[in-house]
Design a protein around this motif. Structure first.
Motif, PDB file in Angstrom:
ATOM      1  N   ILE A  13       0.765  -1.166  -0.057  1.00 22.26           N
ATOM      2  CA  ILE A  13      -0.071  -0.162  -0.213  1.00 22.26           C
ATOM      3  C   ILE A  13       0.915   1.239  -0.022  1.00 22.26           C
ATOM      4  CG2 ILE A  13      -1.647   1.272   1.442  1.00 22.26           C
ATOM      5  CD1 ILE A  13      -2.908  -1.273   2.332  1.00 22.26           C
ATOM      6  N   ARG A  14       1.877   1.181   0.765  1.00 21.79           N
ATOM      7  CA  ARG A  14       2.741   2.462   0.874  1.00 21.79           C
ATOM      8  C   ARG A  14       3.489   2.768  -0.381  1.00 21.79           C
ATOM      9  NH1 ARG A  14       5.285   4.999   5.179  1.00 21.79           N
ATOM     10  NH2 ARG A  14       4.312   3.400   6.520  1.00 21.79           N
ATOM     11  N   SER A  15       3.884   1.556  -0.986  1.00 17.90           N
ATOM     12  CA  SER A  15       4.532   1.883  -2.312  1.00 17.90           C
ATOM     13  C   SER A  15       3.673   2.577  -3.214  1.00 17.90           C
ATOM     14  CB  SER A  15       4.859   0.277  -2.644  1.00 17.90           C
ATOM     15  OG  SER A  15       5.584   0.415  -4.208  1.00 17.90           O
ATOM     16  N   GLN A  16       2.387   1.934  -3.419  1.00 17.62           N
ATOM     17  CA  GLN A  16       1.358   2.458  -4.410  1.00 17.62           C
ATOM     18  C   GLN A  16       0.819   3.834  -4.108  1.00 17.62           C
ATOM     19  OE1 GLN A  16      -1.684  -0.951  -4.467  1.00 17.62           O
ATOM     20  NE2 GLN A  16      -1.967   0.278  -6.686  1.00 17.62           N
ATOM     21  N   ILE A  17       0.907   4.370  -2.530  1.00 15.87           N
ATOM     22  CA  ILE A  17       0.614   5.611  -2.132  1.00 15.87           C
ATOM     23  C   ILE A  17       2.007   6.788  -2.659  1.00 15.87           C
ATOM     24  CG2 ILE A  17       0.417   7.268  -0.330  1.00 15.87           C
ATOM     25  CD1 ILE A  17      -2.072   5.782  -0.740  1.00 15.87           C
ATOM     26  N   PHE A  18       2.928   6.152  -2.442  1.00 18.47           N
ATOM     27  CA  PHE A  18       4.057   7.027  -2.999  1.00 18.47           C
ATOM     28  C   PHE A  18       4.103   7.162  -4.481  1.00 18.47           C
ATOM     29  CE2 PHE A  18       6.721   5.973   0.864  1.00 18.47           C
ATOM     30  CZ  PHE A  18       6.719   7.156   1.236  1.00 18.47           C
ATOM     31  N   ASP A  19       3.351   6.163  -5.127  1.00 21.04           N
ATOM     32  CA  ASP A  19       3.413   6.503  -6.902  1.00 21.04           C
ATOM     33  C   ASP A  19       2.078   7.071  -7.273  1.00 21.04           C
ATOM     34  OD1 ASP A  19       5.862   5.172  -7.049  1.00 21.04           O
ATOM     35  OD2 ASP A  19       4.889   3.169  -7.580  1.00 21.04           O
ATOM     36  N   ILE A  20       1.240   7.624  -6.182  1.00 14.01           N
ATOM     37  CA  ILE A  20       0.003   7.944  -6.612  1.00 14.01           C
ATOM     38  C   ILE A  20       0.066   9.346  -7.656  1.00 14.01           C
ATOM     39  CG2 ILE A  20      -0.601   9.830  -4.737  1.00 14.01           C
ATOM     40  CD1 ILE A  20      -3.070   8.281  -4.265  1.00 14.01           C
ATOM     41  N   ASP A  21       1.201  10.007  -7.579  1.00 24.39           N
ATOM     42  CA  ASP A  21       1.280  11.412  -8.404  1.00 24.39           C
ATOM     43  C   ASP A  21       1.470  10.712 -10.061  1.00 24.39           C
ATOM     44  OD1 ASP A  21       3.730  10.106  -8.151  1.00 24.39           O
ATOM     45  OD2 ASP A  21       4.911  11.836  -8.575  1.00 24.39           O
ATOM     46  N   THR A  22       1.397   9.135 -10.264  1.00 21.39           N
ATOM     47  CA  THR A  22       1.587   8.840 -11.657  1.00 21.39           C
ATOM     48  C   THR A  22       0.248   8.722 -12.430  1.00 21.39           C
ATOM     49  OG1 THR A  22       1.544   6.656 -10.906  1.00 21.39           O
ATOM     50  CG2 THR A  22       3.652   7.609 -11.010  1.00 21.39           C
ATOM     51  N   PHE A  23      -0.807   8.899 -11.530  1.00 22.72           N
ATOM     52  CA  PHE A  23      -2.101   8.560 -12.115  1.00 22.72           C
ATOM     53  C   PHE A  23      -2.802   9.849 -12.273  1.00 22.72           C
ATOM     54  CE2 PHE A  23      -1.147   4.959  -9.225  1.00 22.72           C
ATOM     55  CZ  PHE A  23      -1.571   3.943  -9.970  1.00 22.72           C
ATOM     56  N   GLN A  24      -3.516   9.934 -13.505  1.00 17.32           N
ATOM     57  CA  GLN A  24      -4.216  11.047 -13.725  1.00 17.32           C
ATOM     58  C   GLN A  24      -5.784  11.402 -12.949  1.00 17.32           C
ATOM     59  OE1 GLN A  24      -3.106   9.056 -16.911  1.00 17.32           O
ATOM     60  NE2 GLN A  24      -1.665  10.678 -16.297  1.00 17.32           N
ATOM     61  N   HIS A  36      -6.000   0.823 -12.134  1.00 12.40           N
ATOM     62  CA  HIS A  36      -5.146   0.011 -11.215  1.00 12.40           C
ATOM     63  C   HIS A  36      -6.121   0.125  -9.983  1.00 12.40           C
ATOM     64  CE1 HIS A  36      -1.218  -0.131 -13.257  1.00 12.40           C
ATOM     65  NE2 HIS A  36      -1.848   0.651 -13.894  1.00 12.40           N
ATOM     66  N   TYR A  37      -6.033  -0.753  -8.983  1.00 10.35           N
ATOM     67  CA  TYR A  37      -6.744  -0.927  -7.506  1.00 10.35           C
ATOM     68  C   TYR A  37      -5.669  -0.689  -6.528  1.00 10.35           C
ATOM     69  CZ  TYR A  37     -10.364  -2.559 -10.687  1.00 10.35           C
ATOM     70  OH  TYR A  37     -11.348  -2.804 -11.589  1.00 10.35           O
ATOM     71  N   LEU A  38      -6.264  -0.214  -5.388  1.00  4.24           N
ATOM     72  CA  LEU A  38      -5.605  -0.059  -4.191  1.00  4.24           C
ATOM     73  C   LEU A  38      -6.664  -0.379  -3.012  1.00  4.24           C
ATOM     74  CD1 LEU A  38      -3.344   0.488  -2.302  1.00  4.24           C
ATOM     75  CD2 LEU A  38      -3.991   2.985  -2.490  1.00  4.24           C
ATOM     76  N   SER A  39      -6.482  -1.397  -2.343  1.00  8.35           N
ATOM     77  CA  SER A  39      -7.443  -2.012  -1.227  1.00  8.35           C
ATOM     78  C   SER A  39      -6.729  -1.639   0.047  1.00  8.35           C
ATOM     79  CB  SER A  39      -7.469  -3.363  -1.430  1.00  8.35           C
ATOM     80  OG  SER A  39      -8.319  -3.741  -2.862  1.00  8.35           O
ATOM     81  N   ILE A  46      -9.497   3.363  -5.368  1.00  8.99           N
ATOM     82  CA  ILE A  46      -9.286   2.964  -3.862  1.00  8.99           C
ATOM     83  C   ILE A  46     -10.549   2.352  -3.006  1.00  8.99           C
ATOM     84  CG2 ILE A  46      -8.314   3.922  -1.706  1.00  8.99           C
ATOM     85  CD1 ILE A  46      -6.612   6.015  -3.059  1.00  8.99           C
ATOM     86  N   ARG A  47     -10.344   1.283  -2.612  1.00  8.78           N
ATOM     87  CA  ARG A  47     -11.631   0.548  -2.206  1.00  8.78           C
ATOM     88  C   ARG A  47     -11.306  -0.316  -0.903  1.00  8.78           C
ATOM     89  NH1 ARG A  47     -12.469  -3.880  -7.064  1.00  8.78           N
ATOM     90  NH2 ARG A  47     -10.327  -5.076  -6.772  1.00  8.78           N
ATOM     91  N   GLY A  48     -12.229  -1.391  -0.747  1.00 12.48           N
ATOM     92  CA  GLY A  48     -12.041  -2.179   0.185  1.00 12.48           C
ATOM     93  C   GLY A  48     -11.489  -3.508  -0.633  1.00 12.48           C
ATOM     94  N   LEU A  49     -11.364  -4.648  -0.095  1.00 12.34           N
ATOM     95  CA  LEU A  49     -10.469  -5.934  -0.792  1.00 12.34           C
ATOM     96  C   LEU A  49     -11.926  -6.685  -1.192  1.00 12.34           C
ATOM     97  CD1 LEU A  49      -8.304  -7.660   1.908  1.00 12.34           C
ATOM     98  CD2 LEU A  49      -7.863  -7.119  -0.567  1.00 12.34           C
ATOM     99  N   GLY A  50     -11.845  -7.022  -2.576  1.00 12.95           N
ATOM    100  CA  GLY A  50     -13.140  -7.789  -3.029  1.00 12.95           C
ATOM    101  C   GLY A  50     -14.219  -6.729  -3.425  1.00 12.95           C
ATOM    102  N   GLY A  51     -13.813  -5.425  -3.741  1.00 11.52           N
ATOM    103  CA  GLY A  51     -15.053  -4.577  -4.239  1.00 11.52           C
ATOM    104  C   GLY A  51     -15.573  -4.832  -5.506  1.00 11.52           C
ATOM    105  N   ARG A  52     -16.825  -4.368  -5.886  1.00 14.20           N
ATOM    106  CA  ARG A  52     -17.234  -4.591  -7.108  1.00 14.20           C
ATOM    107  C   ARG A  52     -16.490  -4.227  -8.410  1.00 14.20           C
ATOM    108  NH1 ARG A  52     -22.188  -0.802  -7.872  1.00 14.20           N
ATOM    109  NH2 ARG A  52     -22.518  -2.079  -9.659  1.00 14.20           N
ATOM    110  N   PRO A  53     -16.522  -4.960  -9.207  1.00 13.09           N
ATOM    111  CA  PRO A  53     -15.364  -4.700 -10.374  1.00 13.09           C
ATOM    112  C   PRO A  53     -16.072  -3.821 -11.597  1.00 13.09           C
ATOM    113  CG  PRO A  53     -16.431  -6.727 -11.006  1.00 13.09           C
ATOM    114  CD  PRO A  53     -16.886  -6.226  -9.452  1.00 13.09           C
ATOM    115  N   GLU A  54     -17.372  -3.488 -11.409  1.00 10.02           N
ATOM    116  CA  GLU A  54     -17.966  -3.004 -12.544  1.00 10.02           C
ATOM    117  C   GLU A  54     -17.301  -1.589 -13.020  1.00 10.02           C
ATOM    118  OE1 GLU A  54     -22.413  -1.364 -13.985  1.00 10.02           O
ATOM    119  OE2 GLU A  54     -22.034  -1.809 -11.878  1.00 10.02           O
ATOM    120  N   LEU A  55     -16.927  -0.721 -11.984  1.00  7.81           N
ATOM    121  CA  LEU A  55     -16.178   0.611 -12.446  1.00  7.81           C
ATOM    122  C   LEU A  55     -15.180   0.378 -13.303  1.00  7.81           C
ATOM    123  CD1 LEU A  55     -16.246   3.647 -12.189  1.00  7.81           C
ATOM    124  CD2 LEU A  55     -15.123   3.472 -10.123  1.00  7.81           C
TER     125      LEU A  55
END
Length: 253
Positions: free
Chosen positions: A49-60, A157-160, A136-145
């Protein structure tokens, strides 16, 4: 019906806040969360999680699916980003989630509706092509979006950040509850747990009016045997209070 007993099934801490709002309307709140929210505690998962948060500036676009996602993500961002990265579009699904982000200092915007479906209508398909999006969601969230955004050419990409669990209640819990006149349910998963408990301990509840957050969950409620399911068009307190007032008004007619 002024002394209306309303069963509130939100997870905490939102359950307590909803109960406080209900009391100001002269109704009686009966808290019984049908989801427990547990932040991810596993050390390896937290490192990821920490790694993805540090990379959050790479997302539009960064999309938060719930108040819990907003609250927990805000804590992570405070830890990893003393100043928020620029150039990121922060989006909350629904007014409650967006408000939670704004209160945490994250300049989020929201679609006019309250649901994933409304967000998909609002996001222009042409704008999504080749955009990098973090959900950003909980584990096993709905995949529709995510699925729909990928169909539009986005790179999703997903971050649970948390797990949703079924709370444990005994027969005694239900025996001690007062009579219920109306039920609020705010998610499909919460409805599923409520239906299991109702079938086991309170089958008469399925004849009560139950307010649901969306047409999708409302249809699920009817399929699960809830006879008087109505859609409140939102999981936020304002939408559910408005639907409650409408229902009580009908009772008086």
């Amino acid at each position: 019906m002024q002394d209306c007993h309303i069963l509130i099934t939100r997870p905490e801490p939102e359950n307590t806040l909803s109960c406080e709002r209900i009391v100001t309307h002269g109704w009686t709140a009966v808290p019984l969360p049908m989801l427990d929210i547990a932040p991810i505690e596993d050390a390896q998962q937290r490192a990821a999680i920490r790694s993805q948060i540090f990379d959050i500036d790479t997302f539009q676009y960064v999309i938060f699916v719930s108040k819990n996602a907003a609250r927990l993500a805000a804590d992570w961002l405070d830890t990893c980003w003393p100043m928020l990265p620029v150039g990121v579009h922060w989006i909350g699904i629904g007014q409650g989630t967006t408000q939670a982000l704004l209160e945490a200092g994250i300049p989020a915007i929201s679609n006019p509706g309250h649901t994933t479906e409304a967000l998909l209508e609002w996001l222009k398909p042409a704008k999504m092509k080749d955009q990098k999006i973090l959900i950003i969601r909980g584990l096993g969230g709905r995949p529709e979006l995510g699925d729909k955004l990928e169909e539009r050419g986005a790179k999703v990409h997903y971050l649970s950040l948390y797990e949703r669990k079924k709370p444990h209640y005994t027969a005694q819990t239900f025996f001690m509850l007062p009579d219920i006149h109306l039920i609020w349910v705010t998610s499909g998963e919460g409805l599923h747990h409520l239906s299991e408990y109702a079938t086991q301990h309170k089958p008469e509840w399925k004849t009560l009016p139950i307010l649901t957050p969306s047409s999708r969950v409302n249809q699920q409620a009817k399929e699960m045997g809830w006879i008087h399911a109505s859609c409140a068009d939102g999981a936020d307190d304002n939408s559910l209070i408005k639907a409650t007032e409408f229902h009580i008004g009908k009772q008086h007619d």
